[in-house]
Design a protein around this motif. Structure first.
Motif, PDB file in Angstrom:
ATOM      1  N   ASP A  45      59.322  66.704  46.792  1.00 45.79           N
ATOM      2  CA  ASP A  45      58.480  67.888  46.624  1.00 45.79           C
ATOM      3  C   ASP A  45      59.388  69.086  46.413  1.00 45.79           C
ATOM      4  O   ASP A  45      60.382  69.259  47.128  1.00 45.79           O
ATOM      5  CB  ASP A  45      57.622  68.125  47.868  1.00 45.79           C
ATOM      6  N   GLY A  46      59.070  69.882  45.425  1.00 49.39           N
ATOM      7  CA  GLY A  46      59.840  71.092  45.174  1.00 49.39           C
ATOM      8  C   GLY A  46      61.005  70.922  44.213  1.00 49.39           C
ATOM      9  O   GLY A  46      61.628  71.908  43.832  1.00 49.39           O
ATOM     10  N   SER A  48      62.788  70.765  40.821  1.00 45.65           N
ATOM     11  CA  SER A  48      62.398  71.443  39.593  1.00 45.65           C
ATOM     12  C   SER A  48      62.156  70.468  38.436  1.00 45.65           C
ATOM     13  O   SER A  48      62.511  69.293  38.490  1.00 45.65           O
ATOM     14  CB  SER A  48      63.432  72.510  39.213  1.00 45.65           C
TER      15      SER A  48
END
Length: 142
Positions: A45-46, A48
């Motif tokens: 998650d997160g 890029s």
């Protein structure tokens, strides 16, 4: 010799756990077999947008050139025109930053792991942690 899904998942889960223990930025981790086919992939998650693409370029570059991307990056410094030509020839499927690490069994290349998301040094360290957990005794190159 082949790289199993279970082995690839061990590499990935350990690499990600190691990343969390170092408070690394969110990572993408890809394991390829010796033919460049994906065996397993995870994106935290997160992480890029291009992290998967960069992780793949690291793993494919290591496979295609037969050496870890740390070594390739060092070689590229001394011969930039050649390595720029290689990048063009392979459609950009190569990255010259640590984090692409070959997987060897009894000296034979059976695959590669590519990691992207933090610094190249951190990406490579996480890859090596995953490989060690899966029974591949790799150390950080000198």
């Amino acid at each position: 010799m082949s790289l199993t899904l279970a082995t690839a998942q061990t590499i990935i889960s350990t690499a990600l756990a190691h990343a969390r223990s170092r408070s690394a930025k969110p990572l993408a981790v890809l394991v390829l077999d010796a033919g460049g086919h994906p065996v397993a992939f995870a994106r935290e998650d997160g992480a890029s947008l291009f992290r998967h693409d960069i992780a793949r370029a690291k793993a494919m570059g290591a496979l295609g050139m037969g050496d870890d991307t740390r070594v390739l990056a060092e070689r590229a410094k001394g011969n930039p025109v050649f390595f720029q030509s290689v990048s063009v020839a392979v459609g950009g499927n190569i990255a010259f930053s640590p984090g692409g690490v070959l997987i060897r069994e009894a000296g034979t290349i059976i695959g590669a792991v590519g990691i992207s998301g933090d610094t190249g040094d951190c990406d490579e360290d996480c890859a090596l942690a995953g490989l060690r957990a899966a029974g591949f005794n790799r150390e950080i190159p000198a």
